[in-house]
Design an enzyme around this catalytic site. Structure first.
Site: not given
Ligand code: BES
Ligand code: ZN
Ligand code: ZN
Length: 504
Positions: A270, A277, A288, A349, A351
């Site tokens: 991811d 990111k 992920d 992504e 969800r």
């Molecule tokens: N894979 C990430 C969530 C994640 C964060 C997993 C830290 C493990 C450790 C997910 O896809 C994501 O990026 N979520 C975002 C959502 C936001 C854009 C609403 C997040 O949590 O920042």
């Molecule tokens: Zn993710």
């Molecule tokens: Zn993500």
């Protein structure tokens, strides 16, 4: 690791290390420790007088060549307070013993259960603890010390009369822990060595070996089925997506019987996509896919333990990359269920892929759904690295899962999900948007989004973002992917499939 039940008298057990444990405020040595103490000429009483055997959780006292024992070492671990001691603590102690000893090149151990721990559940916990602790993520090290692991272990202290319980616990514990280790192995794989296609191959190989039915949908089939949400994430990568379906069917299936669906997020890497990111910690986003790995691991054990209900795992897998064809913030996608989604943030992504995974699981006939996903950073803010975040649409089903979590020794905590949060995912131009309009409650907003696709089907969402990866080594466990969720899901499937109707 080879594990057997040893019913010989304590003094006669030949092993490199005999392991047992003492509780805090145990005065000075009770029960079976008294017999051990006699055998070793009062050494334990002397140690307890010096304060070196106080029973504090995970404290260690190691005696070499104890006189009177056939064992080469006697390791006594502190077990903490007796009234706080249960199978979760026992699992950790057995694990800590294995890690303490294997760091000393010990190859054979015998774990002596205390008098109250001669049950099948205790044997299972000990075996799980030992097998999980023996695991290390050194696959790509070229300077591995040869055989840095315990090769053979015994469950000691059982009598012939209680042996059946030990055998049962041993068999269960072995398949459960090995399946959890399989999930950990997948979680640790870097993304160049575990693309969606490779994950599908690994899942299919496991399924064939275990005698499970497996179906892998390639990008063409995924497009035919109009899985627009999954495809929208995949379109930014040169690696094609896969939808992995693994099915366990019991010997007899009654018409109308409930079918358990396990839907796991498997983003093999991811980057965030166009909503990219930062570089800090991005390498960790190889984990992920741990929701999907948990489902694959659980299915491996389910194949052996054979619950009486049908179980279907559905694992949408893709990379989330910012390639030239990547979806862009503001794009509108049509999911398999027909709902339109405005993608405000391409990093939300998980969800999206779960939306199509859930729609497909329902189409396959699942009557109850559990999803697991490393879904949000927000759940890490809320619960840290200790508890899984649990969301459920059906109280009885959720209670059943929480009970399985307790039985399996995996910590989880319920978080709210009610209709007032739905406001936050309303979109100006589509049915829903993939992130909240406000700032707070990120884990709940994500759950709310997934709920949109579950309809009337009882559903539980497990946010494992904080618990699927461990940054530091623990006395009982290596660092890296934890395989969290595997044990709970197996327990749930076994009880769900039993005649106990409170499961549904
Ligand atoms: N894979 C990430 C969530 C994640 C964060 C997993 C830290 C493990 C450790 C997910 O896809 C994501 O990026 N979520 C975002 C959502 C936001 C854009 C609403 C997040 O949590 O920042
Ligand atoms: Zn993710
Ligand atoms: Zn993500």
């Amino acid at each position: 690791m080879d594990i057997t039940v040893d019913t010989r008298a304590l003094a006669k057990i030949e092993t490199e290390a005999l392991v047992t444990y003492s509780f805090e405020q145990e005065k000075p040595v009770e029960g079976i420790l008294e017999r051990l103490d006699e055998a070793v000429g009062g050494a334990l009483t002397k140690l307890s007088a010096t304060g070196e055997l106080a029973g504090k959780m995970l404290e260690t006292a190691l005696l070499y060549y104890p006189q009177g024992l056939a064992a080469q070492r006697l390791l006594v671990l502190g077990a903490g307070k007796k009234d706080k001691f249960g199978t979760a603590e026992l699992r950790r102690l057995a694990g800590a013993a294995v890690r303490t000893l294997k760091s000393r090149q010990v190859k054979t151990v015998a774990f002596l259960a205390r008098e109250n721990d001669r049950t099948a559940a205790a044997a299972q916990a000990i075996v799980e603890g030992m097998i999980l602790a023996n695991f290390d993520s050194d696959k790509y090290k070229t300077d591995k010390k040869p055989g840095n692991e315990v090769t053979s272990a015994a469950l000691a202290g059982w009598e012939e009369s209680s042996r059946a319980g030990a055998d049962l616990g041993l068999a269960r514990g072995r398949v459960i822990a090995e399946s959890q280790n399989f999930a950990r192995e997948l979680g640790n794989e870097p993304s160049n060595r575990l693309t969606p296609r490779m994950l599908a191959d690994r899942a299919a190989a496991m399924a064939r070996e275990a005698g499970l039915a497996v179906d892998i949908l390639d990008e063409k089939k995924i497009a035919e089925l109009k899985m627009g949400a999954l495809l929208s994430v995949a379109q930014g990568s040169v690696e094609p997506p896969r939808m992995i379906i693994i099915t366990y069917t019991p010997a007899t299936v009654n018409n109308g019987a409930p079918v358990l669906g396990l839907v796991g997020k498997a983003i093999t890497f991811d980057t965030g996509g166009i909503s990219i990111k930062g570089a800090n910690d991005m390498e960790k986003m190889k984990y992920d896919m741990c929701g999907g790995a948990a489902m694959i691991g659980a299915m491996r054990a389910i194949a052996v333990l054979k619950p009486s209900c049908k179980v279907i795992a559905v694992i949408p897998s893709t990379e989330n990359m910012p390639g030239g064809r990547a979806q862009k913030p503001g794009d509108v996608q049509i999911s398999m269920a027909g709902k339109s989604i405005e993608v405000i943030n391409t990093d939300a992504e998980g969800r999206l892929v779960l939306a199509d995974g859930i729609a497909y699981a329902k189409q396959l006939g699942c009557t109850h759904l559990v999803d697991a996903a490393t879904l949000t950073g927000a759940v890490v803010v809320a619960l840290g690295n200790v508890n899984i975040g649990v969301f459920g649409s059906d109280q009885a089903f959720t209670d059943q899962l929480l009970a399985s979590g307790r039985a399996a020794g995996e910590k989880m905590w319920p978080l709210p999900i009610d209709d007032d949060y739905r406001e936050l995912i309303k979109s100006g131009i589509a049915d829903i948007q993939n992130v909240g309009s406000g700032k707070g409650g990120g884990a709940i907003v994500a759950a709310m989004f997934i709920k949109e696709f579950t309809g009337d089907t009882p559903w539980i969402h497990l946010d494992i973002a904080g618990t699927a990866w461990q940054d530091d080594v623990k006395p009982w466990n290596a660092k890296g992917a934890t395989g969290v969720g595997v044990r709970t899901l197996i327990d749930l499937a076994m009880k769900f499939g039993s005649n106990d109707s409170s499961a549904r």
